[in-house]
Motif scaffolding. Sequence first.
Motif, PDB file in Angstrom:
ATOM      1  N   PRO A 196       0.835  -1.211   0.000  1.00 49.41           N
ATOM      2  CA  PRO A 196       0.000   0.000   0.000  1.00 49.41           C
ATOM      3  C   PRO A 196       0.867   1.257   0.000  1.00 49.41           C
ATOM      4  N   LEU A 197       0.661   2.092  -0.997  1.00 49.23           N
ATOM      5  CA  LEU A 197       1.514   3.269  -1.203  1.00 49.23           C
ATOM      6  C   LEU A 197       0.642   4.517  -1.274  1.00 49.23           C
ATOM      7  N   ASP A 245       3.002   1.492   3.680  1.00 46.25           N
ATOM      8  CA  ASP A 245       2.421   1.245   5.005  1.00 46.25           C
ATOM      9  C   ASP A 245       3.440   1.112   6.118  1.00 46.25           C
ATOM     10  N   TYR A 270       7.533  -7.509   5.483  1.00 43.60           N
ATOM     11  CA  TYR A 270       6.479  -6.480   5.416  1.00 43.60           C
ATOM     12  C   TYR A 270       5.625  -6.514   6.690  1.00 43.60           C
ATOM     13  N   LEU A 298       5.368  -3.625   9.489  1.00 43.56           N
ATOM     14  CA  LEU A 298       4.038  -3.055   9.763  1.00 43.56           C
ATOM     15  C   LEU A 298       3.760  -3.103  11.278  1.00 43.56           C
ATOM     16  N   GLY A 354      -4.694  -0.991  -1.538  1.00 42.84           N
ATOM     17  CA  GLY A 354      -3.988  -0.831  -0.270  1.00 42.84           C
ATOM     18  C   GLY A 354      -4.816  -1.310   0.902  1.00 42.84           C
ATOM     19  N   ARG A 355      -6.106  -0.949   0.884  1.00 45.56           N
ATOM     20  CA  ARG A 355      -6.989  -1.351   1.985  1.00 45.56           C
ATOM     21  C   ARG A 355      -7.082  -2.874   2.080  1.00 45.56           C
ATOM     22  N   ARG A 412      -4.881  -5.119   0.948  1.00 45.62           N
ATOM     23  CA  ARG A 412      -3.577  -5.673   1.360  1.00 45.62           C
ATOM     24  C   ARG A 412      -3.364  -5.478   2.865  1.00 45.62           C
ATOM     25  N   ARG A 413      -3.745  -4.307   3.350  1.00 50.71           N
ATOM     26  CA  ARG A 413      -3.573  -3.965   4.761  1.00 50.71           C
ATOM     27  C   ARG A 413      -4.467  -4.862   5.633  1.00 50.71           C
TER      28      ARG A 413
END
Lengths: 470, 84
Positions: free
Chosen positions: A5-6, A21, A67, A71, B71-72, B74-75
């Motif tokens: 996420p970028l 992230d 990752y 995080l 992104g959401r 993946r997060r």
Amino acid sequence: MTFLPLRVRATRSGDMLCVNDTGSFFATTTRLLDRLGDNQLTPSDLAFLKAEGHAIDPQDRLGDVAYLYNLAERATFAEQLDYLILVPTLRCNLSCSYCQVSRAGLNQPGFDWDDATLTAVLEMLDTLPSPRIKIEFQGGEPTLRPDLIRAVIERCERFEERQFVICTNLQRVDDEILALFERPDLYISTSLDGDALTHQRNRTATDSNTDLFLHNLKAVIDRYGPHKISALPTIDPTAPPDIDTLIDSYAGLGFDSIFLRPINFQGFARKRHSASREQDAAWRAYHERFVRRIIERNWRDRSTVLEETYTSICLRRIFQPGAERHVDLRNPNPLGIDYVVIDHDGTVYPTDEARMLSRSGVIDLSIGDVISGWQSEQRDLLNAHASNFDDPACQRCTYQPYCGRDLVDDISRYGRIDMPRLETEFCRRHLHLFDFLFELIYDNDPATRYSLSRWLRLDSNPERLGARYT
Amino acid sequence: MAATICFAIPEESSAIVLSAARWIPGFYPHVMVDQADGEIVLSTAKAGADAKSLERIWVAALATERLAHAGRVRRAQAFATLAQ
């Protein structure tokens, strides 16, 4: 290839700053982003993104675990209570114009811990499972009750690591207080608003109080050295002091860290300094000039390294996740878990600002008391909103991995916690601060890199502090 | 105004474009956003700002918005794994 996420921000210096992230970042041009949007990344683009940890091959299990680890490193892990702010008395021998807790008068009864409260505090200390303890004695003026300070400190002997901080106006430094100061695990925190005139106008009020403060400050520094004691100024943003005068006031006493702190919109300040509710562009410009001046001075005289404390904290949040335990800037920012404030009457608050809000009569944010505990419904309700992970604005913000959440600040300023994040002072302040820091990080000036490297506690000056891909 | 630029709203990606435009004034308070005749108009009165700086802001906002959904997801996967 999986992309992490970028988020992207157009910086003031013309770069496109990309942050994932985990807080890993690089600067680039619009061309890379155009290619990314068109699914036209070149082999060279992909190689860069992979090498810098922004993209992972599906088979790369180690990359995936890295990752996840990075995080997790960004998230606060608050488990055991090991940090207490204790207010043994709310009485004070000064009356500062912006007193954030609306202190009680010197001889007012009923504003000190009673026997039951002291007993409950000591018994609570006995139950803490952590091998570490940090206790800040706040007030009021805590040195008015050295007996209570001593009782708490003596009860903490069992902890493997101990740190005590007495936050004092240094009006009283007699033998009893000096006996406390002698402890190697005890530090002193005081306020110094700049030159004597400014300090007197804001705090000490009379020549004799000012002289006494300066005499005691110098005596304590002479006796213990400047690293035993920290000082911070409270600045009226509508009339900030001359930058060099303020720096000289600190550097002249041997202090190398200056926490440039605008008046907090609490206590007496809500009435007497109503402009302190929001900091404007003028304050932010002053802060930038202040930091740039420190950079110049550090480069000119390398015998000492000055820093603006909060700027350094934010810088280390970018590069060294987990290195700081600054409870005003962390994510999630759970309340009443790993630190609490115990007031003069035994009431427990999640933060010192929450105590101030209650004193101001704005809202009661107490979560319990030291006798019956603070595992309350109120605390759990607040903690359900204590992170910035799920906010739609934060999800689009390049600085989310470095930033935090401050529910109490939102309540203090707006009376609610659901203000659109980008409209809050907390967000505006940090958006500006991180913009400024990234401008410094990508500044090629050796003087800037020298200061930033020192603030990061590095021994040498890296060739570059941030990756760039063109 | 110191600078103004316009961008067309492509039908196939209008949701992303409109969302990107909506977030710009929050992240860049000196930029105003209007929508008219199938176009997004960015303008600023900030001294020193030019069309190029507005274009960079637009590219950044659009890229962030394009990547936001992925992104959401993946997060969320990452947090689910960490919670195990």
